[in-house]
Design an enzyme around this catalytic site. Structure first.
Site, PDB file in Angstrom:
ATOM      1  N   GLU A  34       0.841  -1.191   0.000  1.00 21.49           N
ATOM      2  CA  GLU A  34       0.000   0.000   0.000  1.00 21.49           C
ATOM      3  C   GLU A  34       0.877   1.243   0.000  1.00 21.49           C
ATOM      4  O   GLU A  34       1.992   1.241   0.528  1.00 21.49           O
ATOM      5  CB  GLU A  34      -0.922  -0.027   1.220  1.00 21.49           C
ATOM      6  N   CYS A  80       7.293  -4.924  15.402  1.00 21.69           N
ATOM      7  CA  CYS A  80       6.918  -3.969  16.454  1.00 21.69           C
ATOM      8  C   CYS A  80       5.500  -4.304  16.930  1.00 21.69           C
ATOM      9  O   CYS A  80       4.601  -4.544  16.119  1.00 21.69           O
ATOM     10  CB  CYS A  80       6.985  -2.535  15.930  1.00 21.69           C
TER      11      CYS A  80
HETATM   12 FE1  SF4 Z   1       5.975  -1.402  11.604  1.00 18.07          FE
HETATM   13 FE2  SF4 Z   1       8.123  -1.632  13.153  1.00 18.07          FE
HETATM   14 FE3  SF4 Z   1       8.191  -2.501  10.632  1.00 18.07          FE
HETATM   15 FE4  SF4 Z   1       8.121   0.133  11.131  1.00 18.07          FE
HETATM   16  S1  SF4 Z   1       9.765  -1.329  11.694  1.00 18.07           S
HETATM   17  S2  SF4 Z   1       6.885  -0.990   9.611  1.00 18.07           S
HETATM   18  S3  SF4 Z   1       6.823   0.192  12.941  1.00 18.07           S
HETATM   19  S4  SF4 Z   1       6.954  -3.329  12.296  1.00 18.07           S
END
Ligand code: SF4
Ligand code: SAH
Length: 363
Positions: free
Chosen positions: A99, A124
């Site tokens: 997206e 995350c």
């Molecule tokens: Fe999401 Fe963390 Fe990946 Fe950034 S680094 S896209 S906040 S999972």
């Protein structure tokens, strides 16, 4: 034409959006280098077919159609939020989808928020994309194409931020190539000052960018300056601890002369306490940074909740009292799942043809 023919076309023909003028000349076997330059210019201007390239002969255009395609991807869905945000779903040649979002701010500045990976391996806790896992990284062309589609929908864009799906530092070579193409004066000619890369805190990547360029802006998703909490929210913190991250940010700001943005998604009753504010103040003190706070955008299935307005304002107040430079971002694009951290919702089923997605605590 049968569907099969279309698919095999896409595989065999050379997609051009990820190539610079010299590469176009070489890969298409053009005898005159200026032809490659002309094609590159057309792509930067948003041409979507060879027939738009009126300074090329009809014969050459027909030859090009046999050998190449301008884009390797296609727009499979367009969503518009009443607040002006536009979200495009872009389907890649192997069936994966990403997206990409257009954000318009109060001053009517338009920013492209592009993805650099299908999903993300960083895991995350509060992020939709993180919960998909990683299928694969995008090519430079797939990144450039997102930008070109957004310009088609919204006219000339002012800024580009690598804040969509994925961790740009884990795909730095393609991100660099895409930036080189978008900033090339022969092509789209975007200024490096208008480009921001956002990282979850990959320390090696920050040094690499500071030392080897390109000369762009950096944002770091700090989220919290409490190391223990950060390890829980962002697993990358276990291998990239805060004191070293702080040094890397300082190095980047000094070396490039550019103020770094620290981002924090504010999570209700999690990282908004007075203690959290104090930790952030201590982290930011002495660094050339701007702090950008984003009230957490809801993600289905996650146990976090949105902070109240008062909670956000209080947090801002503490940071400002300490003399820090703070912005509280307004909520945008949420109705279409196009806000920060919401990208990838609904993509899961269309991903990967059963391929297992990776998830790690940072390689
Ligand atoms: Fe999401 Fe963390 Fe990946 Fe950034 S680094 S896209 S906040 S999972
Ligand atoms: N992977 C990069 C860039 C994409 S994430 C990075 O992490 O920096 C873009 C931003 O959205 C990051 O600052 C991230 O912390 C934030 N974010 C993730 N999930 C969010 C959510 N649900 N609500 C608000 N911000 C979120």
């Amino acid at each position: 034409m049968s569907e099969n023919t279309i698919n095999s076309d896409k595989i065999e023909k050379i997609p051009l959006a990820g190539l610079n003028a010299a590469e176009i000349t070489e890969q298409l076997g053009l005898k005159q280098a200026f032809r490659g330059k002309q094609i590159f210019q057309w792509i930067g201007k948003g041409a979507e077919s060879f027939d738009e390239m009126t300074n090329l002969s009809v014969q050459l255009r027909d030859e090009l159609k046999e050998k190449a395609v301008l884009r390797s991807t296609s727009v499979s869905q367009v969503l518009k939020d009443p607040d002006g945000t536009i979200k495009l779903q872009v389907t890649l040649s192997d069936g994966f989808a990403v997206e990409t979002v257009l954000l318009t701010d109060r001053e009517d500045r338009k920013t492209a928020c592009v993805s650099c990976q299908v999903g993300c391996a960083m895991n995350c806790a509060f992020c939709q994309t993180g919960h998909l896992g990683l299928a694969r990284s995008l090519t430079a062309g797939e990144i450039v194409e997102q930008f070109l589609y957004l310009e088609k929908h919204a006219g000339p864009l002012d800024n580009i931020v690598f804040m969509g799906m994925g961790e740009p530092m884990m795909n730095l070579s393609a991100v660099r190539k895409a930036i080189a193409i978008l900033t090339d004066k022969e092509g789209r000619g975007l200024s490096g000052r208008r480009i921001t890369l956002s990282t979850s805190g990959v320390i090696k990547g920050i040094y690499d960018l500071a030392d080897n360029g390109p000369n762009i802006r950096l944002a770091v998703s700090l989220t919290t300056a409490d190391n223990e909490l950060r390890e829980k929210l962002m697993p990358i913190c276990k291998t990239n601890p805060l004191p070293e991250l702080r040094k890397a940010i300082d190095y980047f700001a000094q070396k490039t002369g550019k103020r770094v943005t620290l981002e924090a998604a504010l999570l209700h009753d999690t990282n908004t306490s007075l203690e959290s504010a104090t930790n952030m103040i201590n982290f930011a003190r002495g660094l050339d940074v701007h702090i950008n706070l984003i009230p957490w955008n809801p993600v289905e299935g996650l146990s976090f909740s949105e902070p109240s307005n008062k909670e956000c304002k209080n947090f801002v107040y503490h940071l400002e009292q300490a003399g820090l430079n703070v912005t509280l971002r307004t909520r945008r694009g949420r109705e279409i799942g196009g806000a920060c951290g919401q990208l990838g919702k609904g993509l899961a089923e269309t991903q990967g043809n059963g391929k297992k997605l990776e998830r790690n605590d940072y390689a």
